[in-house]
Design a protein around this motif. Structure first.
Motif, PDB file in Angstrom:
ATOM      1  N   ILE A 128       0.841  -1.203   0.000  1.00 19.27           N
ATOM      2  CA  ILE A 128       0.000   0.000   0.000  1.00 19.27           C
ATOM      3  C   ILE A 128       0.872   1.247   0.000  1.00 19.27           C
ATOM      4  N   ARG A 129       1.876   1.241   0.867  1.00 18.56           N
ATOM      5  CA  ARG A 129       2.788   2.389   0.909  1.00 18.56           C
ATOM      6  C   ARG A 129       3.388   2.667  -0.462  1.00 18.56           C
ATOM      7  N   ASP A 130       3.855   1.615  -1.130  1.00 18.38           N
ATOM      8  CA  ASP A 130       4.456   1.778  -2.450  1.00 18.38           C
ATOM      9  C   ASP A 130       3.471   2.386  -3.443  1.00 18.38           C
ATOM     10  N   ALA A 131       2.224   1.892  -3.422  1.00 18.65           N
ATOM     11  CA  ALA A 131       1.221   2.367  -4.380  1.00 18.65           C
ATOM     12  C   ALA A 131       0.870   3.830  -4.132  1.00 18.65           C
ATOM     13  N   VAL A 132       0.669   4.201  -2.878  1.00 16.90           N
ATOM     14  CA  VAL A 132       0.320   5.588  -2.552  1.00 16.90           C
ATOM     15  C   VAL A 132       1.494   6.523  -2.835  1.00 16.90           C
ATOM     16  N   ALA A 133       2.708   6.034  -2.580  1.00 15.50           N
ATOM     17  CA  ALA A 133       3.908   6.844  -2.803  1.00 15.50           C
ATOM     18  C   ALA A 133       4.168   7.126  -4.275  1.00 15.50           C
ATOM     19  N   GLU A 134       3.450   6.444  -5.171  1.00 17.32           N
ATOM     20  CA  GLU A 134       3.537   6.780  -6.598  1.00 17.32           C
ATOM     21  C   GLU A 134       2.935   8.163  -6.862  1.00 17.32           C
ATOM     22  N   TYR A 135       2.112   8.646  -5.937  1.00 16.97           N
ATOM     23  CA  TYR A 135       1.379   9.899  -6.141  1.00 16.97           C
ATOM     24  C   TYR A 135       1.830  11.031  -5.228  1.00 16.97           C
TER      25      TYR A 135
END
Length: 244
Positions: free
Chosen positions: A84-91
């Motif tokens: 989740i952290r990785d996915a949100v950190a894309e933005y």
């Protein structure tokens, strides 16, 4: 058969219920239930998860991890939190993991996960990881103290399906690490991503407010804090609060 099987529904009580009751074909690696709306979405304990219909991501991932000892089942929550952290950190920048199950942007909560694992002998049999991520909701009316969404941060809507796609691909990587027994690597990545991972901060437990620094997260998921007098305090879920 697909590696990742995705089932989408308009409404369910909770996506964890959906995955628990699902009896159809499953994915080789994982099965994912996604709902536009949960009528009884849950967080840890008695907490409720507020999510406006069609605005956010509410989903559960069901997997069958290989050979994970019961005493190390917390690694599944660590793996999901990292994805989740990785996915949100894309933005956005400033994304951390707040022990045990939340994703934070600065001092605001953008995501939470509820883990439910079954036990087979001395190992984890299956695991359902139910996650909510605030994507496009602009107004929160519940009693959660500090929610935030990607749309609020960025000032525009985000394609939730793209967020989910990145997340599932990242989780697939972390799951493979789990299946290879690389628990300490997962734990190290999780610890390095923690909210308040350095410095003294305010906390509150049954004895009142106090200042402490994060000592470690134990393999079974307990949080250990070092108080100003050097003593260590060990906590399970819900036994200590972050004073924000």
């Amino acid at each position: 058969m697909e590696d990742i099987k995705i089932i989408k529904v308009d409404e369910t009580s909770s996506t964890n219920d959906l995955m628990r009751e699902y009896s159809g074909e499953e994915g080789l690696v994982m099965t994912v239930g996604v709902a536009a709306f949960q009528s009884a979405g849950r967080g840890q304990g008695e907490s409720k998860w507020e999510s406006e219909r069609g605005k956010n991501l509410t989903f559960s991932i069901k997997v069958y991890p290989v050979g994970v000892p019961v005493v190390r089942q917390y690694v599944m929550l660590e793996a999901e939190s990292l994805a989740i952290r990785d996915a949100v950190a894309e933005y956005v920048d400033g994304v951390t993991i707040k022990w045990p199950n939340d994703i934070y942007w600065r001092d605001k909560k953008i995501s939470g996960t509820l883990s439910e694992c079954t036990i087979s002998g001395s190992h984890v049999g299956s695991c359902i990881l139910g996650t909510g991520i605030n994507i496009n909701q602009r107004k929160f009316v519940g009693d959660a103290p500090n929610p935030v969404s990607l749309a609020q941060i960025l000032g525009h809507d985000v394609d939730a399906d793209k967020v989910l796609d990145v997340l599932l691909r990242r989780f697939e990587i972390y799951l493979s690490m789990v299946n290879e027994g690389r628990y300490d690597e997962i734990a190290s990545l999780y610890s390095a991503s923690l909210y308040r991972r350095s410095g003294r901060h305010a906390y509150s437990d049954a004895g009142g407010d106090f200042m402490a620094e994060l000592e470690c997260i134990e393999p079974d998921g307990h949080l250990v804090l070092r108080r100003d007098d050097g003593s260590l305090s060990r906590y399970a879920f819900k036994e200590v609060k972050y004073v924000i």
